[in-house]
Design a protein around this motif. Structure first.
Motif, PDB file in Angstrom:
ATOM      1  N   GLY A 223       0.791  -1.227   0.000  1.00 37.25           N
ATOM      2  CA  GLY A 223       0.000   0.000   0.000  1.00 37.25           C
ATOM      3  C   GLY A 223       0.821   1.275   0.000  1.00 37.25           C
ATOM      4  N   ILE A 224       2.102   1.165  -0.330  1.00 35.05           N
ATOM      5  CA  ILE A 224       2.970   2.342  -0.407  1.00 35.05           C
ATOM      6  C   ILE A 224       2.438   3.303  -1.468  1.00 35.05           C
ATOM      7  N   ARG A 225       2.671   4.584  -1.267  1.00 36.49           N
ATOM      8  CA  ARG A 225       2.272   5.600  -2.243  1.00 36.49           C
ATOM      9  C   ARG A 225       3.530   6.313  -2.739  1.00 36.49           C
ATOM     10  N   ILE A 226       3.668   6.468  -4.076  1.00 34.07           N
ATOM     11  CA  ILE A 226       4.905   6.927  -4.710  1.00 34.07           C
ATOM     12  C   ILE A 226       4.650   8.207  -5.499  1.00 34.07           C
ATOM     13  N   ILE A 227       5.550   9.194  -5.338  1.00 33.68           N
ATOM     14  CA  ILE A 227       5.443  10.463  -6.069  1.00 33.68           C
ATOM     15  C   ILE A 227       6.764  10.764  -6.772  1.00 33.68           C
ATOM     16  N   ASN A 228       6.703  11.235  -8.018  1.00 36.29           N
ATOM     17  CA  ASN A 228       7.907  11.686  -8.728  1.00 36.29           C
ATOM     18  C   ASN A 228       7.588  12.937  -9.541  1.00 36.29           C
ATOM     19  N   CYS A 229       8.094  14.074  -9.067  1.00 42.24           N
ATOM     20  CA  CYS A 229       8.005  15.332  -9.804  1.00 42.24           C
ATOM     21  C   CYS A 229       9.405  15.865 -10.111  1.00 42.24           C
ATOM     22  N   ALA A 230      10.389  14.969 -10.139  1.00 41.96           N
ATOM     23  CA  ALA A 230      11.787  15.386 -10.306  1.00 41.96           C
ATOM     24  C   ALA A 230      12.286  15.142 -11.723  1.00 41.96           C
ATOM     25  N   ARG A 231      12.587  13.891 -12.042  1.00 44.07           N
ATOM     26  CA  ARG A 231      13.134  13.527 -13.350  1.00 44.07           C
ATOM     27  C   ARG A 231      12.511  12.215 -13.803  1.00 44.07           C
ATOM     28  N   GLY A 233      12.637   8.602 -15.347  1.00 51.02           N
ATOM     29  CA  GLY A 233      13.695   7.603 -15.330  1.00 51.02           C
ATOM     30  C   GLY A 233      14.187   7.257 -13.946  1.00 51.02           C
ATOM     31  N   LEU A 234      13.749   7.981 -12.916  1.00 45.35           N
ATOM     32  CA  LEU A 234      14.115   7.601 -11.553  1.00 45.35           C
ATOM     33  C   LEU A 234      13.299   6.395 -11.091  1.00 45.35           C
ATOM     34  N   ILE A 235      12.152   6.204 -11.718  1.00 39.57           N
ATOM     35  CA  ILE A 235      11.277   5.066 -11.422  1.00 39.57           C
ATOM     36  C   ILE A 235      11.138   4.217 -12.681  1.00 39.57           C
ATOM     37  N   ASP A 236      11.283   2.917 -12.542  1.00 31.32           N
ATOM     38  CA  ASP A 236      11.046   2.007 -13.663  1.00 31.32           C
ATOM     39  C   ASP A 236       9.539   1.980 -13.926  1.00 31.32           C
ATOM     40  N   GLU A 237       9.133   2.552 -15.045  1.00 33.77           N
ATOM     41  CA  GLU A 237       7.705   2.741 -15.298  1.00 33.77           C
ATOM     42  C   GLU A 237       6.969   1.419 -15.477  1.00 33.77           C
ATOM     43  N   ASP A 238       7.588   0.435 -16.110  1.00 29.26           N
ATOM     44  CA  ASP A 238       6.940  -0.870 -16.263  1.00 29.26           C
ATOM     45  C   ASP A 238       6.748  -1.544 -14.906  1.00 29.26           C
ATOM     46  N   ASP A 239       7.766  -1.452 -14.053  1.00 28.16           N
ATOM     47  CA  ASP A 239       7.665  -2.048 -12.719  1.00 28.16           C
ATOM     48  C   ASP A 239       6.612  -1.332 -11.878  1.00 28.16           C
ATOM     49  N   LEU A 240       6.509  -0.009 -12.036  1.00 33.85           N
ATOM     50  CA  LEU A 240       5.480   0.737 -11.304  1.00 33.85           C
ATOM     51  C   LEU A 240       4.086   0.318 -11.760  1.00 33.85           C
ATOM     52  N   PHE A 257       8.353  11.810 -16.987  1.00 35.35           N
ATOM     53  CA  PHE A 257       8.327  10.492 -17.603  1.00 35.35           C
ATOM     54  C   PHE A 257       9.602  10.257 -18.411  1.00 35.35           C
ATOM     55  N   VAL A 258       9.891   8.991 -18.668  1.00 35.30           N
ATOM     56  CA  VAL A 258      11.095   8.653 -19.438  1.00 35.30           C
ATOM     57  C   VAL A 258      11.032   9.289 -20.811  1.00 35.30           C
ATOM     58  N   GLU A 259       9.875   9.170 -21.465  1.00 32.93           N
ATOM     59  CA  GLU A 259       9.672   9.804 -22.762  1.00 32.93           C
ATOM     60  C   GLU A 259       8.537  10.799 -22.641  1.00 32.93           C
ATOM     61  N   GLU A 260       8.791  12.016 -23.103  1.00 36.51           N
ATOM     62  CA  GLU A 260       7.769  13.055 -23.056  1.00 36.51           C
ATOM     63  C   GLU A 260       7.601  13.659 -24.441  1.00 36.51           C
ATOM     64  N   HIS A 271      -4.068   2.809 -15.277  1.00 38.10           N
ATOM     65  CA  HIS A 271      -4.318   2.743 -13.837  1.00 38.10           C
ATOM     66  C   HIS A 271      -5.014   3.998 -13.325  1.00 38.10           C
ATOM     67  N   ASP A 272      -6.226   3.823 -12.782  1.00 40.67           N
ATOM     68  CA  ASP A 272      -6.956   4.984 -12.283  1.00 40.67           C
ATOM     69  C   ASP A 272      -6.441   5.450 -10.930  1.00 40.67           C
ATOM     70  N   ARG A 273      -5.581   4.652 -10.278  1.00 43.10           N
ATOM     71  CA  ARG A 273      -4.995   5.089  -8.998  1.00 43.10           C
ATOM     72  C   ARG A 273      -3.667   5.807  -9.203  1.00 43.10           C
ATOM     73  N   LEU A 274      -3.345   6.053 -10.449  1.00 45.12           N
ATOM     74  CA  LEU A 274      -2.167   6.839 -10.802  1.00 45.12           C
ATOM     75  C   LEU A 274      -2.625   8.177 -11.376  1.00 45.12           C
ATOM     76  N   VAL A 275      -2.230   9.269 -10.723  1.00 44.33           N
ATOM     77  CA  VAL A 275      -2.549  10.613 -11.206  1.00 44.33           C
ATOM     78  C   VAL A 275      -1.336  11.146 -11.952  1.00 44.33           C
ATOM     79  N   MET A 276      -1.530  11.590 -13.185  1.00 41.59           N
ATOM     80  CA  MET A 276      -0.424  12.066 -14.017  1.00 41.59           C
ATOM     81  C   MET A 276      -0.667  13.501 -14.463  1.00 41.59           C
TER      82      MET A 276
END
Length: 532
Positions: A223-231, A233-240, A257-260, A271-276
């Protein structure tokens, strides 16, 4: 002086320039690259955002150009190499978006705890599903902040205001700085083990790429919650995406995101529990106001001959002085990266001693070169101007001494670094021969003769017994590692000896482990000089 503004910046920035005596401002918003190229023949400075590019063609067409400013952080649209070759300073405005990005991070944090966007979407669709949107409070929860730079520190302040317990992971955060921010400095594994929320604020480097991935998610709470507003590629998007699918990650928020732009085929969109959000970190009126005024002030200061703020390439140095200092700038830079890689991450104090003929030179550029070298593997956003500020943020106090040491060298630079426990580490370096090659002449009070134009240095401390050199050579040969240079030193017979091997390639973990397994090895470090 003529300043061309290619992309629209805040009105306060434009007005600041117009208010300066002797400054002509040309606003060329919406111009094509060809049109810009035809406008720059008599321009002293160019200001851009992201729409326009300062290409080599534009630089070549601008013989009077002395400065290029980017109202924002990224400088991918500026040919820095061409600008540097011409002696044109390139600067950006990394500080203007600090608050905006910190607040966006906290917006994502709140949305991960309370599913506001999802509830709003269903309300707009005419539904009332109150039970589907139970959330979680931030109060008394634990947040792990990875990276305590400008933005991470601001996030920490806001988390404290919400009554959260803040765990901070940053290899270069000192205890004093952690106490000042009222956060708990911990190791990365403790963040994974204890955090209810994790937010990432680190630069993207070789060591931080995909630092959050399937293996690290497995170490976290369910149930961890993860945020990335930095760069991206810091998070493996497929694994997330998989962790969201399984429920291991309860919710997440991403602004980068890795590609923008993000591909329409991205699994993240499922995923509806992911806000982008589409990279909105600096997208506030205030941030744009800040960067517009900041770039205008920096450009004007540069043209007036002052110290350049947030320079990407080297600041202006008098040509005669630069001719004398150039080889020492390289030496200071290399010594900075060596001492940083030979010492623990928590260094509190650094003393630099300039000896011999260097006593009579202006050493401020050398100090900046050393700081850039020290910080090169810590952050990607370092330059001659912001390096002192970053060192201050890390809690590292500096001391500069110009005093001749009793050594057999005409010029010498000595670095002494002290950690939080009071332990001292030292290196000395000089230039050798007509070609002025940089050399290490001392490491931790042992005399050596080690070139600094190697790709890698393998630095070993071992008990002074027979067979160590042969063992090391055998292991390196087994792993196809070529030794380009070797320097041996000891202070006493039978004491702790020092062995520095120059290598053409980086030793893999297996080779290091095999050497370390020898009972007489007391310490081992690999110093990466690539790019130094």
């Amino acid at each position: 002086m003529k300043i061309l503004i290619a992309d629209k910046i805040s009105g306060s920035g434009v007005q600041f320039l117009r208010d300066q005596e002797g400054v002509e401002v040309v606003e060329a918003y919406g111009s094509s690259q060809e049109e810009l190229e035809g406008m720059v023949a008599d321009v002293d400075a160019i200001i851009v955002r992201s729409a326009s590019s300062v290409t080599k063609a534009i630089i070549d067409a601008a013989p009077k150009l002395r400065a290029v400013g980017r109202a924002g952080v990224g400088v991918d649209n500026i040919d820095i190499e061409a600008a540097t070759d011409r002696g044109i300073v390139v600067m950006n405005t990394p500080g203007g978006n600090t608050i905006a990005t910190a607040e966006l991070t906290f917006t994502h944090l709140l949305c991960s705890a309370r599913p506001i966007p999802q509830a709003n979407a269903l309300m707009k669709a005419g539904k009332w599903e109150k039970k589907a949107f139970q959330g979680s409070e931030l109060y008394k929860k634990t947040i792990g902040i990875l990276g305590l730079g400008r933005i991470g520190s601001e996030v920490a302040k806001r988390a404290k205001a919400f009554g959260m317990n803040v765990l901070a992971y940053d290899p270069y955060l000192t205890k004093a700085r952690a106490e000042q921010l009222e956060v708990n400095k911990v190791e990365l594994e403790e963040v994974f083990e204890k955090a209810d929320f994790i937010t990432v604020h680190m630069p993207k480097t070789e060591t931080t790429k995909n630092m959050l991935n399937a293996s690290t998610f497995a170490k976290m709470k369910d149930g961890i919650r993860i945020i990335n507003c930095a760069r991206g590629g810091l998070i493996d998007e497929d694994d997330l995406a998989e962790a969201l699918r399984s429920g291991k990650v309860a919710a997440a928020g991403l602004d980068v995101f890795v590609e923008e732009p993000l591909s329409s085929e991205s699994a993240l969109r499922e995923h509806d529990r992911l806000v982008m959000t589409p990279h909105l970190g600096a997208s506030t009126a205030e941030a744009q106001e800040n960067v517009g005024l900041e770039v205008a002030e920096s450009i004007y200061e540069s043209l007036m001959g002052g110290w350049v703020q947030n320079a990407i390439n080297a600041p202006s140095i008098d040509p005669k002085q630069l001719a004398v200092l150039r080889p020492y700038l390289n030496l200071a830079f290399k010594m900075g990266t060596v001492i940083q890689q030979l010492t623990p991450s928590e260094i509190n104090h650094i003393r630099i001693t300039y000896s011999g003929n260097l006593v009579n030179l202006e050493v401020k550029p050398l100090n900046r070169a050393f700081q850039r070298g020290y910080l090169r593997k810590i952050t990607t956003d370092v330059n001659d101007v912001n390096a002192p500020r970053i060192m201050d943020r890390l809690g590292i106090k500096g001391e500069i001494v110009q005093n001749s040491l009793e050594r057999d060298y005409t010029e010498l630079i000595r670095i002494e670094a002290t950690d939080s426990n009071g332990k001292s580490y030292s290196i000395e370096g000089t230039l050798i021969g007509k070609s002025q090659n940089p050399r290490l002449t001392l490491v931790n009070e042992r005399n050596v003769e080690s070139p600094l134009d190697e790709k890698y240095l393998l630095v070993l401390e071992n008990e002074d017994v027979p067979g160590i050199v042969g063992m090391v050579g055998t292991v390196l040969a087994k792993h196809k590692l070529n030794i380009s240079n070797m320097s041996l030193s000891r202070n006493t017979v039978g004491g702790i000896a020092l062995n520095i091997c120059g290598l053409d390639s980086e030793p893999e973990a297996e080779a290091i482990a095999e050497i370390t397994a020898n009972k007489y090895i007391k310490g081992i470090r690999v110093v990466n000089l690539n790019g130094a």
